[in-house]
Scaffold this active site. Structure first.
Site, short mmCIF file in Angstrom:
data_model
loop_
_atom_site.label_atom_id
_atom_site.label_comp_id
_atom_site.label_asym_id
_atom_site.label_seq_id
_atom_site.Cartn_x
_atom_site.Cartn_y
_atom_site.Cartn_z
N ASP A 53 0.14 -0.39 5.95
CA ASP A 53 -0.99 -1.14 5.41
C ASP A 53 -2.28 -0.48 5.90
O ASP A 53 -2.52 -0.40 7.11
CB ASP A 53 -0.92 -2.60 5.87
N ASP A 110 0.83 -1.22 0.00
CA ASP A 110 0.00 0.00 0.00
C ASP A 110 0.86 1.26 0.00
O ASP A 110 0.65 2.16 -0.81
CB ASP A 110 -0.92 0.02 1.23
N LYS A 131 -6.24 -0.39 6.41
CA LYS A 131 -7.35 -1.32 6.56
C LYS A 131 -8.62 -0.56 6.93
O LYS A 131 -8.57 0.47 7.61
CB LYS A 131 -7.05 -2.37 7.65
#
Length: 337
Positions: free
Chosen positions: A256, A243, A258
């Site tokens: 990352d 990412d 989420k």
């Protein structure tokens, strides 16, 4: 001649102890009188009268013949062995975390050359993901789930199908993936074109809540080096899509992003996400396309309602722990396939 008698009273009788002769004429006015009143007590019953004294004679003698205890650690051990048997040898169970991978590769690449920063180093890298036969990190993790994880996912799926129906559940999961893609796209716009423009862009769309949720985290992110960029581990032969790689509070991290409908305030609430981050860190460090190495990770959980996101920072030690767990999952996948 008369006698003075001294009497002793016993139960049921009187007994003469002794008598003294005296002359009445010599002691005309003397009179000696004695009396004794003896109360008889009820005889106590000895509880040991009916015990076989001969049988326990040796035991009584051994106890009373020593002023101090004659027991030693050796005699105590002998008695324990006699009454309870020899002690059983117990081997402590091996913890799952202590298992080591067979094909261990370091997280940090010791032979990687770090090139000097180029003039366009401020532009984030964006390498396309090569479609090869190498498995992806996501695929490896999905195919090596524990039975407990599989059970929980299946139970959640069945519960959602009961509430939404099969078609409703498919639409629900489709929207989740779409929201995730839009959220990542909006973040990429923030890092490339500026926070203000991206915030205006996402004010009225479906990701506005997610952007508000991560706003306080974005303030601590700087020096973005890669965005939605493909990585592959040249030695272990797996690939993935990262990412973001940037500094979080002056620490270079694989980040990352989420999304979640439920709060996840602790790292363990993110399930296999730490293993995914560790896998990406190892891949970057062993990928020749990247002229830097990463030692830390960051998982940011954003919420649709705009409540503050939970950032979970992974320091080098924690990343190393999850790297070893990732290697075990990778070995399990390779054994199955």
């Amino acid at each position: 001649m008369q006698f003075l008698q001294i009497l002793s009273r016993k139960p049921g009788s009187l007994e003469v102890l002794f008598q003294i002769p005296f002359c009445q004429k010599q002691f005309p006015y003397t009179c000696l009188s004695t009396s004794a009143c003896v109360y008889s007590k009820k005889k106590k019953v000895n509880s040991y009268e009916h015990v076989d004294q001969e049988k326990y004679k040796n035991l009584v003698h051994s106890v009373t013949s020593y002023k101090t205890s004659a027991q030693t650690p050796e005699t105590i051990l002998e008695e324990d062995n006699l009454f309870y048997g020899p002690p059983a040898k117990h081997t402590p169970p091996v913890k799952a975390g202590t298992k080591t991978p067979k094909n261990w590769v370091p997280l940090i690449n010791p032979s990687k050359r770090i090139l000097p920063a180029s003039s366009d180093s401020n532009v984030p890298m964006k390498i396309g993901l090569q479609r090869t036969k190498m498995p992806s990190v996501t695929r490896i993790l999905q195919q090596t789930l524990s039975p407990q994880q599989v059970f929980c996912l299946e139970r959640w799926k069945q519960k959602m199908i009961e509430e939404l129906g099969k078609e409703g559940f498919e639409e629900y999961t489709k929207n989740l993936f779409l929201q995730g893609e839009l959220f990542h796209s909006a973040l990429e716009s923030i890092f490339l074109s500026g926070e203000t423009a991206a915030r205006d862009q996402g004010r009225n769309d479906v990701v506005a809540g997610y952007l508000s949720s991560v706003e306080h985290v974005l303030e601590d992110i700087s020096e973005v080096k890669a965005l939605e960029s493909g990585v592959h581990h040249e030695t272990l032969q797996y690939l993935g899509l990262v990412d973001c790689v940037a500094k979080y509070r002056d620490q270079l991290c694989v980040i990352d992003w989420k999304t979640s409908e439920k709060p996840k305030p602790f790292l363990q609430n993110t399930y296999d996400n730490p293993l995914q981050v560790a896998a990406y860190i190892g891949a970057i460090n062993h990928d020749a396309n990247y002229d830097f190495q990463v030692r830390c990770g960051l998982i940011v959980v954003a919420y649709k309602d705009g409540s503050p996101a939970h950032p979970h920072f992974m320091d080098p030690d924690l990343c190393s722990q999850y790297w070893n767990k990732w290697l075990l999952r990778l070995e399990e996948y390779m054994d199955k396939n």
